[in-house]
Design an enzyme around this catalytic site. Structure first.
Site, mmCIF file in Angstrom:
data_model
loop_
_atom_site.group_PDB
_atom_site.id
_atom_site.type_symbol
_atom_site.label_atom_id
_atom_site.label_comp_id
_atom_site.label_asym_id
_atom_site.label_seq_id
_atom_site.Cartn_x
_atom_site.Cartn_y
_atom_site.Cartn_z
ATOM 1 N N GLY A 89 -7.184 35.359 23.966
ATOM 2 C CA GLY A 89 -7.331 35.447 22.545
ATOM 3 C C GLY A 89 -8.659 36.695 21.726
ATOM 4 O O GLY A 89 -8.750 36.232 20.842
ATOM 5 N N ASN A 116 3.533 31.115 24.887
ATOM 6 C CA ASN A 116 2.546 29.796 23.748
ATOM 7 C C ASN A 116 2.551 30.234 23.148
ATOM 8 O O ASN A 116 1.460 31.261 22.151
ATOM 9 C CB ASN A 116 1.623 29.708 24.496
ATOM 10 C CG ASN A 116 0.808 28.504 24.565
ATOM 11 O OD1 ASN A 116 0.666 27.966 23.995
ATOM 12 N ND2 ASN A 116 -0.787 28.371 24.719
ATOM 13 N N GLU A 144 -7.842 26.032 25.590
ATOM 14 C CA GLU A 144 -8.172 25.057 25.042
ATOM 15 C C GLU A 144 -8.017 23.735 24.626
ATOM 16 O O GLU A 144 -8.680 23.121 23.993
ATOM 17 C CB GLU A 144 -7.209 25.665 23.528
ATOM 18 C CG GLU A 144 -7.647 26.846 23.233
ATOM 19 C CD GLU A 144 -6.165 27.921 22.802
ATOM 20 O OE1 GLU A 144 -5.867 27.626 22.616
ATOM 21 O OE2 GLU A 144 -6.582 29.425 23.142
ATOM 22 N N GLU A 148 -6.045 31.925 33.564
ATOM 23 C CA GLU A 148 -6.495 32.221 32.702
ATOM 24 C C GLU A 148 -7.826 32.286 32.008
ATOM 25 O O GLU A 148 -8.188 31.400 32.552
ATOM 26 C CB GLU A 148 -5.409 31.870 31.448
ATOM 27 C CG GLU A 148 -4.159 31.118 31.646
ATOM 28 C CD GLU A 148 -3.795 31.029 29.714
ATOM 29 O OE1 GLU A 148 -3.136 31.632 29.566
ATOM 30 O OE2 GLU A 148 -3.659 30.180 29.250
ATOM 31 N N SER A 190 -5.100 37.361 26.920
ATOM 32 C CA SER A 190 -4.703 38.967 25.734
ATOM 33 C C SER A 190 -3.498 40.081 26.841
ATOM 34 O O SER A 190 -3.845 40.899 26.215
ATOM 35 C CB SER A 190 -6.229 39.869 25.971
ATOM 36 O OG SER A 190 -6.564 38.543 25.050
ATOM 37 N N HIS A 205 -4.372 23.407 29.549
ATOM 38 C CA HIS A 205 -4.881 24.354 28.884
ATOM 39 C C HIS A 205 -6.314 24.978 28.776
ATOM 40 O O HIS A 205 -6.930 23.479 27.555
ATOM 41 C CB HIS A 205 -3.506 24.943 27.613
ATOM 42 C CG HIS A 205 -3.980 26.460 27.224
ATOM 43 N ND1 HIS A 205 -5.095 26.327 26.481
ATOM 44 C CD2 HIS A 205 -3.597 27.490 27.367
ATOM 45 C CE1 HIS A 205 -4.854 27.878 25.467
ATOM 46 N NE2 HIS A 205 -3.669 28.691 26.304
ATOM 47 N N LYS A 253 0.782 27.732 20.233
ATOM 48 C CA LYS A 253 -0.587 27.229 19.722
ATOM 49 C C LYS A 253 0.366 26.569 18.969
ATOM 50 O O LYS A 253 0.912 26.390 18.388
ATOM 51 C CB LYS A 253 -1.009 28.171 19.699
ATOM 52 C CG LYS A 253 -1.564 28.984 20.989
ATOM 53 C CD LYS A 253 -2.545 29.604 21.095
ATOM 54 C CE LYS A 253 -3.158 30.079 22.744
ATOM 55 N NZ LYS A 253 -4.523 30.752 22.988
#
Ligand code: PGA
Length: 256
Positions: A172, A7, A96, A166, A212, A94, A9
């Site tokens: 991250g 991904n 985010e 996740e 991560s 996701h 992003k």
């Protein structure tokens, strides 16, 4: 077969860098394509050029999001019908997007169903926030997300459906979930998927770990009995690191 998904992003910011990155990944990933399914998720604007590099390589292409209608007055959106000609995969839900764009479970369910109906494979992301983890409510949060996200799915969708677990606090941040926590949550996910589409079909749904993941820690996740691969963000922007993740995954599954 395990799946390792990159991904990217909102990176990189120019096409030359995107093409360098995909060529770097391809030079190594190609050699493992018979043992690991690899999928690259660039930003929409690089789908065409990255897809051209991947053509005939066996490495798949995916989009980072999609809308739930096929066409119409939805400014800025891209539909599954449009993506179908370019991609094999799409990511939905996701964290985010849930956080910055206000995506709800209901939207995730509509996107999942629309993408599956267009014959795209779907990676649906779920995961708890740090507050949930600290309060010990991860299981409730994750099972509610899985239930809601699969509201419009059936057993027929199982082969093209992937759930990425996740933990949001691990994305991250360089913090990894303890493999035991990841395993327990994946077991829960498999059970809830079974309640939604039937236990037999649920066994065909692949479950990934994300948060991560890098070349040094990937082994401890892909070794978990219920883990079918990884969804990789930051480390997928480094061709060598990502290629190493693919290699480790191929080795682990080669020994199963
Ligand atoms: P990360 O991102 O690997 O940078 O934590 C994973 C993801 O957001 O899918």
């Amino acid at each position: 077969m395990p799946l390792v998904a990159a991904n990217w992003k909102m990176n990189p910011t120019n096409e030359d860098d995107a093409l360098d990155l995909v060529r770097g990944v391809l030079s190594v990933a190609r050699g493992h394509a018979d043992r690991v399914e690899v999928a690259i998720f660039p930003p929409f604007v690089w789908l065409s050029s990255v897809g051209a590099v991947l053509a005939e390589s066996g490495v798949k292409l995916g989009a980072q999001d999609t809308f739930w209608e096929m066409s119409g007055a939805y400014t800025g959106e891209v539909s599954p019908a449009m993506l179908k000609g370019w991609c094999q995969w799409v990511i939905v839900g996701h964290s985010e997007r849930r956080l910055y764009l206000g995506e709800t479970d209901e939207m995730v369910a509509k996107k999942t169903a629309a993408a599956l109906s267009s014959e795209l494979g779907v990676i649906m992301c779920v995961g708890e926030l740090a507050d949930h983890y600290d309060a010990g409510t991860s299981d409730q949060v994750v099972s509610a997300q899985v239930k809601a996200g699969l509201a419009n799915c059936s057993a027929d969708d199982s082969a093209r459906l992937v759930i990425a677990y996740e933990p949001v606090w691990a994305i991250g941040t360089g913090k990894n979930a303890d493999p035991e926590h990841a395993y327990k949550t994946m077991r829960l996910i498999r059970r809830v998927v079974g309640e939604m589409i039937g236990a037999g079909a649920a066994r065909k749904v692949r479950i990934l770990y994300g948060g991560s993941v890098n070349s040094k820690n990937v082994q401890q996740y892909v070794e978990l009995p219920l883990c079918d691969g990884a969804l990789v963000g930051g480390a997928s922007l480094n061709a060598e690191d990502f290629a190493q993740i693919v290699k480790v995954t191929a080795e682990v599954y080669g020994h199963r």
